[in-house]
Design a protein around this motif. Structure first.
Motif, PDB file in Angstrom:
ATOM      1  N   GLU A 121       0.834  -1.199   0.000  1.00 27.66           N
ATOM      2  CA  GLU A 121       0.000   0.000   0.000  1.00 27.66           C
ATOM      3  C   GLU A 121       0.868   1.247   0.000  1.00 27.66           C
ATOM      4  O   GLU A 121       1.651   1.468   0.907  1.00 27.66           O
ATOM      5  CB  GLU A 121      -0.925   0.012   1.223  1.00 27.66           C
ATOM      6  CG  GLU A 121      -1.860   1.183   1.265  1.00 27.66           C
ATOM      7  CD  GLU A 121      -2.760   1.250   0.042  1.00 27.66           C
ATOM      8  OE1 GLU A 121      -2.599   2.210  -0.737  1.00 27.66           O
ATOM      9  OE2 GLU A 121      -3.586   0.349  -0.130  1.00 27.66           O
ATOM     10  N   ARG A 122       0.721   2.066  -1.053  1.00 26.58           N
ATOM     11  CA  ARG A 122       1.509   3.293  -1.165  1.00 26.58           C
ATOM     12  C   ARG A 122       0.638   4.528  -1.362  1.00 26.58           C
ATOM     13  O   ARG A 122       1.144   5.628  -1.437  1.00 26.58           O
ATOM     14  CB  ARG A 122       2.486   3.186  -2.333  1.00 26.58           C
ATOM     15  CG  ARG A 122       3.512   2.108  -2.110  1.00 26.58           C
ATOM     16  CD  ARG A 122       4.385   1.939  -3.324  1.00 26.58           C
ATOM     17  NE  ARG A 122       5.220   0.768  -3.176  1.00 26.58           N
ATOM     18  CZ  ARG A 122       6.453   0.785  -2.719  1.00 26.58           C
ATOM     19  NH1 ARG A 122       7.003   1.914  -2.374  1.00 26.58           N
ATOM     20  NH2 ARG A 122       7.141  -0.330  -2.609  1.00 26.58           N
ATOM     21  N   ARG A 123      -0.690   4.325  -1.454  1.00 27.86           N
ATOM     22  CA  ARG A 123      -1.580   5.452  -1.739  1.00 27.86           C
ATOM     23  C   ARG A 123      -2.363   5.928  -0.523  1.00 27.86           C
ATOM     24  O   ARG A 123      -2.996   6.977  -0.592  1.00 27.86           O
ATOM     25  CB  ARG A 123      -2.545   5.081  -2.852  1.00 27.86           C
ATOM     26  CG  ARG A 123      -1.832   4.856  -4.177  1.00 27.86           C
ATOM     27  CD  ARG A 123      -2.789   4.417  -5.233  1.00 27.86           C
ATOM     28  NE  ARG A 123      -3.272   3.076  -4.877  1.00 27.86           N
ATOM     29  CZ  ARG A 123      -4.385   2.547  -5.305  1.00 27.86           C
ATOM     30  NH1 ARG A 123      -5.159   3.210  -6.119  1.00 27.86           N
ATOM     31  NH2 ARG A 123      -4.737   1.328  -4.939  1.00 27.86           N
ATOM     32  N   LEU A 124      -2.353   5.167   0.575  1.00 27.30           N
ATOM     33  CA  LEU A 124      -3.095   5.543   1.776  1.00 27.30           C
ATOM     34  C   LEU A 124      -2.145   5.710   2.950  1.00 27.30           C
ATOM     35  O   LEU A 124      -1.143   4.995   3.051  1.00 27.30           O
ATOM     36  CB  LEU A 124      -4.128   4.460   2.130  1.00 27.30           C
ATOM     37  CG  LEU A 124      -5.258   4.241   1.138  1.00 27.30           C
ATOM     38  CD1 LEU A 124      -6.101   3.047   1.562  1.00 27.30           C
ATOM     39  CD2 LEU A 124      -6.114   5.489   1.034  1.00 27.30           C
ATOM     40  N   PRO A 182       1.564   9.106   2.021  1.00 25.30           N
ATOM     41  CA  PRO A 182       1.837   9.197   0.579  1.00 25.30           C
ATOM     42  C   PRO A 182       2.116  10.646   0.182  1.00 25.30           C
ATOM     43  O   PRO A 182       1.547  11.580   0.744  1.00 25.30           O
ATOM     44  CB  PRO A 182       0.535   8.697  -0.055  1.00 25.30           C
ATOM     45  CG  PRO A 182      -0.510   8.935   0.969  1.00 25.30           C
ATOM     46  CD  PRO A 182       0.158   8.826   2.308  1.00 25.30           C
ATOM     47  N   GLU A 190       6.757   8.166  -0.743  1.00 26.76           N
ATOM     48  CA  GLU A 190       6.249   8.060   0.619  1.00 26.76           C
ATOM     49  C   GLU A 190       7.130   8.842   1.578  1.00 26.76           C
ATOM     50  O   GLU A 190       8.323   8.988   1.356  1.00 26.76           O
ATOM     51  CB  GLU A 190       6.240   6.601   1.081  1.00 26.76           C
ATOM     52  CG  GLU A 190       5.260   5.731   0.354  1.00 26.76           C
ATOM     53  CD  GLU A 190       5.309   4.312   0.834  1.00 26.76           C
ATOM     54  OE1 GLU A 190       4.240   3.744   1.055  1.00 26.76           O
ATOM     55  OE2 GLU A 190       6.412   3.760   0.982  1.00 26.76           O
TER      56      GLU A 190
END
Length: 82
Positions: A39-42, A65, A70
């Motif tokens: 997970e890199r968007r939240l 993000p 990040e």
């Protein structure tokens, strides 16, 4: 990757790991914090404990993000960390 530490109120730049190791360092921190490495968007929050000598140190980890990737933030707490 920039690594900065606040020591006694002064923000100090530290030497970052080699560029080829940066993704592995971030993934390892996410794994020991029990976060989702894919997970890199939240935003994600986690924590882990580590032992340094005879001291127990609690580490809180926040991953946010950004448009460039990040941002990781670590907060250390323990008897000797204050």
């Amino acid at each position: 990757m920039n690594i900065r530490m606040r020591i006694d109120g002064m923000l100090t730049d530290m030497v970052p790991p080699a560029r080829k190791m940066q993704a592995a360092v971030i993934a390892r921190i996410k794994i020991i914090s029990e976060l989702d490495i894919a997970e890199r968007r939240l935003p994600q929050d986690g924590r882990f404990k580590m032992k340094a000598g005879d001291r127990d140190i609690d580490v809180r980890v926040s991953v946010l993000p950004t448009i460039y990737g990040e941002k990781n933030r670590h907060a250390y707490s323990g008897q000797e960390c204050r």
